[in-house]
Design a protein around this motif. Structure first.
Motif, short mmCIF file in Angstrom:
data_model
loop_
_atom_site.label_atom_id
_atom_site.label_comp_id
_atom_site.label_asym_id
_atom_site.label_seq_id
_atom_site.Cartn_x
_atom_site.Cartn_y
_atom_site.Cartn_z
N MET A 47 0.86 -1.08 -0.15
CA MET A 47 -0.07 0.00 0.06
C MET A 47 0.73 1.27 0.06
O MET A 47 1.81 1.34 0.46
CB MET A 47 -0.79 -0.06 1.21
N GLY A 48 0.45 2.31 -0.35
CA GLY A 48 1.13 3.73 -0.51
C GLY A 48 0.53 4.73 -1.42
O GLY A 48 -0.54 4.34 -2.09
N GLN A 49 1.33 5.69 -1.36
CA GLN A 49 0.85 6.99 -2.22
C GLN A 49 1.75 7.48 -3.19
O GLN A 49 2.58 8.38 -3.06
CB GLN A 49 0.63 8.10 -1.16
N PRO A 50 2.14 6.66 -4.50
CA PRO A 50 3.43 6.92 -5.37
C PRO A 50 2.66 7.67 -6.31
O PRO A 50 3.41 7.88 -7.38
CB PRO A 50 3.31 5.47 -6.04
N GLU A 51 2.05 8.83 -6.01
CA GLU A 51 1.40 9.67 -6.88
C GLU A 51 2.38 10.63 -7.54
O GLU A 51 2.35 11.27 -8.66
CB GLU A 51 0.18 10.43 -6.54
N ILE A 52 3.27 11.10 -6.69
CA ILE A 52 4.04 12.09 -6.92
C ILE A 52 5.35 11.40 -8.12
O ILE A 52 5.73 12.30 -9.07
CB ILE A 52 5.17 12.30 -6.02
N ASN A 53 5.31 10.22 -8.39
CA ASN A 53 6.06 9.55 -9.31
C ASN A 53 5.47 9.74 -10.71
O ASN A 53 6.33 9.80 -11.76
CB ASN A 53 6.19 7.99 -9.22
N THR A 86 -5.70 15.08 -1.47
CA THR A 86 -6.86 14.02 -0.48
C THR A 86 -6.05 12.97 -0.06
O THR A 86 -6.53 12.54 1.12
CB THR A 86 -8.04 13.57 -1.37
N GLY A 87 -4.95 12.26 -0.46
CA GLY A 87 -4.14 11.34 0.05
C GLY A 87 -3.38 11.82 1.44
O GLY A 87 -3.86 11.29 2.39
N PRO A 88 -2.94 13.00 1.24
CA PRO A 88 -2.22 13.70 2.72
C PRO A 88 -3.33 13.91 3.78
O PRO A 88 -3.26 13.51 5.01
CB PRO A 88 -1.40 14.61 2.18
N TRP A 89 -4.50 14.31 3.48
CA TRP A 89 -5.56 14.46 4.41
C TRP A 89 -5.88 13.04 5.08
O TRP A 89 -5.76 13.13 6.49
CB TRP A 89 -6.75 14.81 3.76
N ILE A 90 -6.17 12.09 4.25
CA ILE A 90 -6.66 11.00 5.08
C ILE A 90 -5.61 10.36 5.72
O ILE A 90 -5.89 9.87 6.75
CB ILE A 90 -7.67 10.24 4.03
N MET A 91 -4.33 10.22 5.24
CA MET A 91 -3.20 9.87 5.97
C MET A 91 -2.91 10.51 7.27
O MET A 91 -2.59 9.92 8.20
CB MET A 91 -2.05 9.84 4.93
N MET A 92 -2.89 11.88 7.17
CA MET A 92 -2.87 12.63 8.55
C MET A 92 -3.81 12.06 9.64
O MET A 92 -3.50 12.23 10.58
CB MET A 92 -2.85 14.20 8.08
N GLU A 93 -4.92 11.98 9.26
CA GLU A 93 -6.01 11.51 10.09
C GLU A 93 -5.60 10.27 10.68
O GLU A 93 -6.03 10.16 11.78
CB GLU A 93 -7.36 11.50 9.28
N MET A 94 -4.93 9.53 10.36
CA MET A 94 -4.71 8.08 10.57
C MET A 94 -3.21 7.91 11.16
O MET A 94 -3.19 7.10 12.23
CB MET A 94 -5.08 6.95 9.57
N GLY A 153 -0.70 10.56 11.24
CA GLY A 153 0.24 11.84 11.49
C GLY A 153 1.06 12.34 10.16
O GLY A 153 1.07 11.71 9.36
N LEU A 154 1.54 13.54 10.85
CA LEU A 154 2.15 14.33 9.94
C LEU A 154 3.61 13.67 9.35
O LEU A 154 3.83 13.81 7.94
CB LEU A 154 2.57 15.76 10.45
N ALA A 155 4.44 13.15 10.04
CA ALA A 155 5.66 12.59 9.93
C ALA A 155 5.84 11.55 8.71
O ALA A 155 6.57 11.54 7.66
CB ALA A 155 6.59 12.23 11.02
N ARG A 156 4.82 10.69 8.96
CA ARG A 156 4.61 9.50 8.26
C ARG A 156 4.06 9.86 6.81
O ARG A 156 4.32 9.29 5.65
CB ARG A 156 3.95 8.22 8.94
N THR A 157 3.25 10.69 6.92
CA THR A 157 2.38 11.24 5.66
C THR A 157 3.50 11.96 4.84
O THR A 157 3.46 11.61 3.62
CB THR A 157 1.35 12.51 6.09
N THR A 158 4.16 12.80 5.57
CA THR A 158 5.49 13.47 4.77
C THR A 158 6.04 12.27 3.88
O THR A 158 6.53 12.59 2.69
CB THR A 158 6.25 14.24 5.63
N ASP A 159 6.66 11.65 4.71
CA ASP A 159 7.66 10.39 4.30
C ASP A 159 6.84 9.54 3.01
O ASP A 159 7.49 9.65 1.79
CB ASP A 159 7.52 9.34 5.06
#
Length: 257
Positions: free
Chosen positions: A129-135, A142-150, A152-158
């Motif tokens: 699972m992951g968020q490879p959209e930058i590639n 929307t990805g960072p929003w739902i990840m941050m809810e679950m 936190g910021l450090a893992r979402t940034t990663d």
């Protein structure tokens, strides 16, 4: 409804299957519309006490956005695209019934986001699972929003800036997968959980889910507004179009080679 989405009633559970296995169940506009219709039907049918979503085939729950659709977008079409996601996410978030994601393989990008909108996720040790959209040149909102809810910021940034994929063990460790079972038992385990949840008092279930939506609503709407702004900037520049063409060309070359 086309065959992009399959539905089946299994006991008290409505099973909804993303059905484009030839492209790892990647989304396009007709598939999103069909999924909304399937969710509407499940929500309105009293026989469906729980909803299970999975993907066709053994390789993927979903690969995310079909880049063959988005590679030709201009800023106006990109804004409409964000609106399509808003309607789908709204439909998922407003369900009164428990939603279980039966993860049968890869869940990437927007498919990853959709799995996080579910209430439970059951997978096997081969799930990624992951968020490879930058590639592919897609700016994530929307990805960072739902990840941050679950998580936190450090893992979402990663995950957002690296575009890396997580294996099942990491997903369990950070709370994104609730339970790992053998690959062949994912759907049956999801159905068993669905039956348990369908037997719960339905008004209490609806009110609990409604409250979860209320406490996350403001940041959800902020993410969508940012999505419109950022996609207009990105597609105005043309970077996503260029990156997607490169990605698809490299994929085609690898397949033919």
């Amino acid at each position: 409804m086309t065959n992009f989405i399959l539905t089946e009633q299994r006991g008290s559970c409505r099973v909804i299957t993303l059905n484009r296995p030839e492209v790892l169940n990647a989304w396009h506009s007709p598939m999103r519309l069909d999924l909304m219709a399937a969710l509407e039907s499940a929500e309105e049918d009293a026989a469906a006490g729980a909803i299970i979503m999975t993907g066709a085939g053994e390789r993927a729950f979903g690969a995310g956005q079909d880049l063959n659709e988005t590679k030709t977008f201009d800023p106006d079409r990109a804004e409409l695209w964000i609106g399509e996601w808003e309607r789908l996410y709204d439909r998922i978030r407003s369900l009164s019934k428990p939603l279980i994601m039966a993860l049968n393989g890869l869940a990437a990008g927007s498919a990853f986001q959709v799995t996080l909108l579910g209430d439970f996720r059951i997978g096997h040790d081969g799930v990624k699972m992951g968020q490879p959209e930058i590639n592919s040149g897609i700016a994530s909102t929307t990805g960072p929003w739902i990840m941050m809810e679950m998580i936190g910021l450090a893992r979402t940034t990663d995950l957002t800036l690296s575009g890396r994929m997580m294996d099942a063990a990491e997903c369990v460790a950070i709370g994104l997968i609730n339970r790992i079972v053998p690959r062949e038992e994912v759907l049956e385990a999801s159905l068993a959980l669905g039956e348990q949840l369908a037997a719960k008092p339905r008004l209490a279930m609806k009110l609990n889910k409604q409250r979860f939506r209320e406490v996350t609503e403001a940041r959800f709407r902020d993410a969508l507004a940012a999505g419109v702004r950022n996609q207009r900037i990105a597609y105005g520049d043309g970077e996503p179009n260029r990156m997607m063409e490169q990605f698809l060309a490299a994929k085609s070359k690898a397949k033919s080679g």
